[in-house]
Scaffold this motif. Structure first.
Motif, short mmCIF file in Angstrom:
data_model
loop_
_atom_site.label_atom_id
_atom_site.label_comp_id
_atom_site.label_asym_id
_atom_site.label_seq_id
_atom_site.Cartn_x
_atom_site.Cartn_y
_atom_site.Cartn_z
N ARG A 111 -2.69 12.22 3.54
CA ARG A 111 -1.91 12.56 4.74
C ARG A 111 -1.94 11.42 5.77
NH1 ARG A 111 -4.05 16.95 5.46
NH2 ARG A 111 -2.46 18.36 4.60
N ASP A 112 -3.12 10.96 6.10
CA ASP A 112 -3.25 9.91 7.13
C ASP A 112 -2.73 8.56 6.62
OD1 ASP A 112 -4.34 11.63 8.99
OD2 ASP A 112 -6.41 11.17 8.43
N VAL A 113 -3.01 8.23 5.37
CA VAL A 113 -2.55 6.96 4.82
C VAL A 113 -1.02 6.93 4.76
CG1 VAL A 113 -2.51 5.50 2.75
CG2 VAL A 113 -4.65 6.53 3.52
N TYR A 114 -0.42 8.05 4.40
CA TYR A 114 1.05 8.13 4.35
C TYR A 114 1.65 7.87 5.73
CZ TYR A 114 5.72 10.17 4.04
OH TYR A 114 7.08 10.37 4.12
N LYS A 115 1.13 8.54 6.74
CA LYS A 115 1.66 8.37 8.10
C LYS A 115 1.45 6.95 8.60
CE LYS A 115 1.02 13.21 9.50
NZ LYS A 115 0.26 14.13 10.38
N CYS B 186 -7.64 1.46 0.14
CA CYS B 186 -6.52 2.38 -0.12
C CYS B 186 -5.88 2.09 -1.47
CB CYS B 186 -5.47 2.25 0.98
SG CYS B 186 -5.91 3.08 2.51
N MET B 187 -5.74 0.80 -1.80
CA MET B 187 -5.17 0.44 -3.10
C MET B 187 -6.07 0.88 -4.24
SD MET B 187 -2.19 -1.01 -2.69
CE MET B 187 -1.77 -2.13 -4.04
N ILE B 188 -7.37 0.75 -4.04
CA ILE B 188 -8.33 1.18 -5.06
C ILE B 188 -8.27 2.69 -5.26
CG2 ILE B 188 -10.81 1.46 -5.54
CD1 ILE B 188 -11.24 -1.30 -4.24
N GLU B 189 -8.29 3.43 -4.16
CA GLU B 189 -8.29 4.89 -4.25
C GLU B 189 -6.97 5.41 -4.82
OE1 GLU B 189 -9.93 8.72 -3.97
OE2 GLU B 189 -10.78 6.69 -4.00
N THR B 190 -5.87 4.79 -4.44
CA THR B 190 -4.57 5.18 -4.99
C THR B 190 -4.53 4.93 -6.49
OG1 THR B 190 -3.47 4.69 -2.88
CG2 THR B 190 -2.07 4.85 -4.83
N VAL C 78 0.85 -1.19 0.00
CA VAL C 78 0.00 0.00 0.00
C VAL C 78 0.88 1.24 0.00
CG1 VAL C 78 -1.76 1.30 1.26
CG2 VAL C 78 -1.88 -1.19 1.19
N ARG C 79 1.92 1.21 0.81
CA ARG C 79 2.86 2.34 0.87
C ARG C 79 3.62 2.51 -0.44
NH1 ARG C 79 5.48 5.92 0.19
NH2 ARG C 79 6.91 7.07 1.54
N LEU C 80 4.00 1.39 -1.06
CA LEU C 80 4.73 1.48 -2.33
C LEU C 80 3.83 2.01 -3.45
CD1 LEU C 80 6.77 -1.86 -2.30
CD2 LEU C 80 7.52 0.42 -1.63
N HIS C 81 2.56 1.60 -3.42
CA HIS C 81 1.61 2.10 -4.43
C HIS C 81 1.38 3.60 -4.24
CE1 HIS C 81 -1.04 1.43 -7.69
NE2 HIS C 81 -2.19 1.43 -7.03
N LEU C 82 1.30 4.01 -2.98
CA LEU C 82 1.18 5.44 -2.69
C LEU C 82 2.42 6.18 -3.16
CD1 LEU C 82 -0.33 7.80 -1.37
CD2 LEU C 82 0.72 7.16 0.81
N ASP C 83 3.58 5.56 -3.03
CA ASP C 83 4.82 6.17 -3.50
C ASP C 83 4.74 6.46 -4.99
OD1 ASP C 83 7.86 6.72 -3.07
OD2 ASP C 83 7.81 5.33 -4.76
N SER C 84 4.17 5.55 -5.76
CA SER C 84 4.02 5.77 -7.20
C SER C 84 3.15 6.99 -7.47
CB SER C 84 3.39 4.53 -7.87
OG SER C 84 4.27 3.43 -7.80
#
Length: 227
Positions: free
Chosen positions: A136-140, A188-192, A76-82
């Protein structure tokens, strides 16, 4: 065979919704490369984002179905990184030069935006949160999984009502993971994925405008030659 304990209807439905983004990513990439005569450095940057996204979606779904939330949540964090690295394209003065430097091996975090700010992960997350507040919250939260923290400790122990540790366990599969956590991770993966698609669509629209403006300049130049 996948463990049946996690495959309740809500989790299964969300995974199917997430799986649909494989098609979305492939479709939008076809639009991106449709005119191979007009490819920019940013196009290749986007293609890299799409390839990484497809791999992460596949890996995430496989891990969730394998009852391995502790490994899946890292993705999830790596997908957010993209998503964050893609958003950086709109923060710099010259996106083509930015991509060239990244392709040459320079870390994104060592590059600066038009405000002369380093494009660190935390800075990118803060900037993107202005568009998508949930980031913001998902990143933290997901940073707490990337770096060893109390989140990992509590995965293997049980606590009673007064805070005493009453049991512990080690396992390669999920311990103390509720379906609500799985559903939140999938959402989170869907929204990202949705937001990555939005940024790619924004780039496609910009390319169309750029192509149109170039045509206007060429036409005007031709008309000027007759005066």
């Amino acid at each position: 065979m996948y463990p049946t304990s996690i495959m309740n209807e809500e989790v299964e439905k969300l995974l199917k919704d997430l799986n649909k983004y494989n098609h979305h990513f492939i479709k939008i990439t076809k639009n991106l490369v449709k005119d191979s005569q007009e490819m920019y450095q940013v196009d290749f940057y986007v293609i890299g984002i799409v390839n990484r996204s497809l791999s992460l979606l596949y890996g995430f779904e496989t891990l969730i179905k394998s009852n391995n939330f502790n490994a899946a949540i890292h993705l999830v964090r790596l997908h957010l990184d993209s998503l964050l690295r893609l958003s950086a394209v709109w923060l710099v003065d010259d996106s083509e030069s930015f991509v060239k430097e990244v392709m040459a091996g320079k870390p994104v975090a060592k590059l600066k935006d038009r405000k002369n700010k380093l494009l660190s992960d935390s800075y990118l997350a803060e900037q993107a949160s202005g568009i998508f507040p949930w980031i913001r919250d998902v990143y933290k939260t997901t940073c707490g999984f990337i770096h060893y923290s109390n989140k990992h400790i509590y995965r293997g122990i049980r606590i009673d009502k007064v805070g005493r540790i009453i049991s512990g366990k080690i396992s390669k599969e999920d311990i103390n993971i509720q379906d609500t956590s799985r559903k939140e991770a999938i959402e989170c993966m869907i929204e990202t994925s949705r937001c990555i698609i939005l940024f790619i669509e924004k780039w496609l629209n910009f390319k169309k405008e750029l192509k149109h403006s170039v045509r206007i300049r060429i036409r005007n130049n031709r008309e000027d030659n007759f005066h």
